[in-house]
Design a protein around this motif. Sequence first.
Motif, PDB file in Angstrom:
ATOM      1  N   GLU A  23     105.403 -27.359 -12.868  1.00 55.99           N
ATOM      2  CA  GLU A  23     106.061 -26.056 -12.671  1.00 55.99           C
ATOM      3  C   GLU A  23     107.212 -25.855 -13.653  1.00 55.99           C
ATOM      4  OE1 GLU A  23     104.580 -27.464  -8.592  1.00 55.99           O
ATOM      5  OE2 GLU A  23     105.485 -28.335 -10.387  1.00 55.99           O
ATOM      6  N   ASP A  24     107.932 -26.933 -13.943  1.00 52.42           N
ATOM      7  CA  ASP A  24     109.028 -26.847 -14.910  1.00 52.42           C
ATOM      8  C   ASP A  24     108.491 -26.623 -16.323  1.00 52.42           C
ATOM      9  OD1 ASP A  24     111.140 -27.668 -12.958  1.00 52.42           O
ATOM     10  OD2 ASP A  24     110.051 -29.561 -12.998  1.00 52.42           O
ATOM     11  N   GLU A  25     107.476 -27.386 -16.659  1.00 51.36           N
ATOM     12  CA  GLU A  25     106.925 -27.341 -18.027  1.00 51.36           C
ATOM     13  C   GLU A  25     106.302 -25.987 -18.341  1.00 51.36           C
ATOM     14  OE1 GLU A  25     106.266 -32.040 -17.298  1.00 51.36           O
ATOM     15  OE2 GLU A  25     104.567 -30.661 -17.130  1.00 51.36           O
ATOM     16  N   GLN A  26     105.727 -25.351 -17.315  1.00 47.73           N
ATOM     17  CA  GLN A  26     105.151 -24.021 -17.522  1.00 47.73           C
ATOM     18  C   GLN A  26     106.220 -22.983 -17.845  1.00 47.73           C
ATOM     19  OE1 GLN A  26     102.986 -23.666 -13.831  1.00 47.73           O
ATOM     20  NE2 GLN A  26     101.051 -24.315 -14.777  1.00 47.73           N
ATOM     21  N   LEU A  27     107.427 -23.189 -17.349  1.00 50.41           N
ATOM     22  CA  LEU A  27     108.544 -22.309 -17.700  1.00 50.41           C
ATOM     23  C   LEU A  27     109.115 -22.651 -19.072  1.00 50.41           C
ATOM     24  CD1 LEU A  27     110.569 -22.058 -14.354  1.00 50.41           C
ATOM     25  CD2 LEU A  27     109.000 -20.382 -15.311  1.00 50.41           C
ATOM     26  N   LEU A  28     109.289 -23.939 -19.311  1.00 47.19           N
ATOM     27  CA  LEU A  28     109.928 -24.380 -20.550  1.00 47.19           C
ATOM     28  C   LEU A  28     109.156 -23.972 -21.799  1.00 47.19           C
ATOM     29  CD1 LEU A  28     110.954 -27.934 -19.325  1.00 47.19           C
ATOM     30  CD2 LEU A  28     112.558 -26.167 -20.080  1.00 47.19           C
ATOM     31  N   LYS A  29     107.840 -23.894 -21.706  1.00 45.98           N
ATOM     32  CA  LYS A  29     107.040 -23.579 -22.893  1.00 45.98           C
ATOM     33  C   LYS A  29     107.406 -22.218 -23.489  1.00 45.98           C
ATOM     34  CE  LYS A  29     103.068 -21.468 -20.527  1.00 45.98           C
ATOM     35  NZ  LYS A  29     101.617 -21.555 -20.243  1.00 45.98           N
ATOM     36  N   HIS A  30     107.934 -21.332 -22.623  1.00 39.99           N
ATOM     37  CA  HIS A  30     108.277 -19.989 -23.099  1.00 39.99           C
ATOM     38  C   HIS A  30     109.566 -19.961 -23.915  1.00 39.99           C
ATOM     39  CE1 HIS A  30     105.032 -18.175 -20.793  1.00 39.99           C
ATOM     40  NE2 HIS A  30     105.433 -18.843 -19.714  1.00 39.99           N
ATOM     41  N   LEU A  31     110.333 -21.044 -23.884  1.00 42.59           N
ATOM     42  CA  LEU A  31     111.575 -21.100 -24.675  1.00 42.59           C
ATOM     43  C   LEU A  31     111.322 -21.500 -26.123  1.00 42.59           C
ATOM     44  CD1 LEU A  31     114.157 -22.942 -22.349  1.00 42.59           C
ATOM     45  CD2 LEU A  31     114.154 -20.521 -22.988  1.00 42.59           C
ATOM     46  N   ILE A  32     110.201 -22.144 -26.386  1.00 44.94           N
ATOM     47  CA  ILE A  32     110.022 -22.846 -27.661  1.00 44.94           C
ATOM     48  C   ILE A  32     109.863 -21.902 -28.844  1.00 44.94           C
ATOM     49  CG2 ILE A  32     108.540 -24.460 -28.903  1.00 44.94           C
ATOM     50  CD1 ILE A  32     107.955 -25.703 -26.048  1.00 44.94           C
ATOM     51  N   LEU A  33     108.871 -21.045 -28.816  1.00 46.30           N
ATOM     52  CA  LEU A  33     108.613 -20.162 -29.969  1.00 46.30           C
ATOM     53  C   LEU A  33     109.763 -19.188 -30.252  1.00 46.30           C
ATOM     54  CD1 LEU A  33     104.794 -19.377 -29.620  1.00 46.30           C
ATOM     55  CD2 LEU A  33     105.940 -20.899 -31.240  1.00 46.30           C
ATOM     56  N   PRO A  34     110.408 -18.608 -29.217  1.00 46.42           N
ATOM     57  CA  PRO A  34     111.512 -17.678 -29.510  1.00 46.42           C
ATOM     58  C   PRO A  34     112.773 -18.363 -30.062  1.00 46.42           C
ATOM     59  CG  PRO A  34     110.611 -17.301 -27.316  1.00 46.42           C
ATOM     60  CD  PRO A  34     110.080 -18.600 -27.789  1.00 46.42           C
ATOM     61  N   ASN A  35     112.799 -19.698 -30.064  1.00 49.77           N
ATOM     62  CA  ASN A  35     113.997 -20.415 -30.521  1.00 49.77           C
ATOM     63  C   ASN A  35     113.631 -21.470 -31.567  1.00 49.77           C
ATOM     64  OD1 ASN A  35     116.212 -19.402 -28.530  1.00 49.77           O
ATOM     65  ND2 ASN A  35     114.456 -19.882 -27.220  1.00 49.77           N
ATOM     66  N   PRO A  36     113.198 -21.020 -32.745  1.00 49.65           N
ATOM     67  CA  PRO A  36     112.718 -21.951 -33.778  1.00 49.65           C
ATOM     68  C   PRO A  36     113.800 -22.868 -34.332  1.00 49.65           C
ATOM     69  CG  PRO A  36     112.909 -19.726 -34.664  1.00 49.65           C
ATOM     70  CD  PRO A  36     113.109 -19.617 -33.193  1.00 49.65           C
ATOM     71  N   GLY A  37     115.049 -22.504 -34.153  1.00 46.00           N
ATOM     72  CA  GLY A  37     116.133 -23.342 -34.658  1.00 46.00           C
ATOM     73  C   GLY A  37     116.456 -24.517 -33.739  1.00 46.00           C
ATOM     74  N   TRP A  38     115.850 -24.523 -32.563  1.00 43.65           N
ATOM     75  CA  TRP A  38     116.097 -25.575 -31.584  1.00 43.65           C
ATOM     76  C   TRP A  38     114.955 -26.592 -31.567  1.00 43.65           C
ATOM     77  CZ3 TRP A  38     119.840 -26.236 -27.518  1.00 43.65           C
ATOM     78  CH2 TRP A  38     120.923 -25.353 -27.595  1.00 43.65           C
TER      79      TRP A  38
END
Length: 404
Positions: A239-254
Amino acid sequence: MLWLYNIGIQLFGLIVRIFSLFNKKALLFIKGRTNIFEKIQTSLDSKKKYIWFHFASLGEFEQGRPVLEKIKQQYPTKSIVITFFSPSGYEVRKNYPLADAVFYLPLDTAKNAKKLISAINPELVIFTKYEFWYHYFKRLNSLEIPLFIISAIFRRDQVFFKWYGGLHRTILSFVDFFFVQNEESKNLLSSLGLQNASVSGDTRFDRVAENALAPNKIDLIEKFCKSSPVMIAGSTWMEDEQLLKHLILPNPGWKFIIAPHEIDDKHIAEVQQMIPLATKYSTLGNQDQNSQVLIIDNIGLLSSIYQYGSIAYIGGGFGAGIHNTLEAAAFGLPVIFGPRYDKFQEAKDLIDLRAAISIKDQHELMEAFHRFSKDQTVGIISKDYVSAKKGSTDQIVQYLSRYL
């Protein structure tokens, strides 16, 4: 009620045996207890007395570890035996160097309690936070072997404080002294007529603060992070990982490091399928250093990985409850977690201090991430909070010294 308790223990053992046919943890639970008394008798010196530490799992071990290590430091000739209930504790710490021996705890029956306590021959016994076993506690009490619970925490909704909790209240009566985390716990025990308690706080603060002072350096992680800001997601579930995946592409500097709670091949494969460009730690090489996402697929690294983070996400908040927030806070990281945190005082404290945010969905996760990515001062609040809560270990060991 004791007959019902005994049936429950036997039923639990039967269920675990059935699960062991297709579940790795259940299989370890059963195999680890096979011929357990023969293992104990051949490993221990029958002429010695031991200090017996019991931990439910790995988290409780890390919580009680400062007390164990402080006792060993002050009384180096003392011998120590550790037992675990869960494979996740035993399998990671079965070779812990400060213990003379480490075993699984046999199921709580009158026969097992008599045999185990006779084999260990403890001079005193220390349980950490949870686990209240009728037969073990009763046997220790009848033999006048001191029993202590450290970092204990009680809530009014627990069975001890219900009208039907008579057997469990009897279990509490066998304890010589409780070191509790807060005044509420002490008052609840007092409401049962138990005055043998003091508020000493939570030994986890001592443990995480000590770890943050001298963390193990991890060269591969350091190279992966480089100079990028990093979000560390610790002890995550699906459940956590399904949310976290949405942060990755919009934040390429991270950069993102995800350390799942379950690291079996099936779950790691599911995370990789969800985040196709992620690299596994076990296969991390120089060619992968430019990856944005790293999956930690082994045990024992997380508490040191937080040193490389800027923000932490703590998993479990969409299930039974969040995992350890303090390891991240000790390194000065603000923390984000799901909605189920009510059993954890430190999570409530960090929210009150605005150094933590509880989220319910993807939108709230995005907002929390952006807030913490723009405000670096909240990390200082986290670190100061942990530092201010230290000292429980010294208080406990000072009390125990009269028995040592």
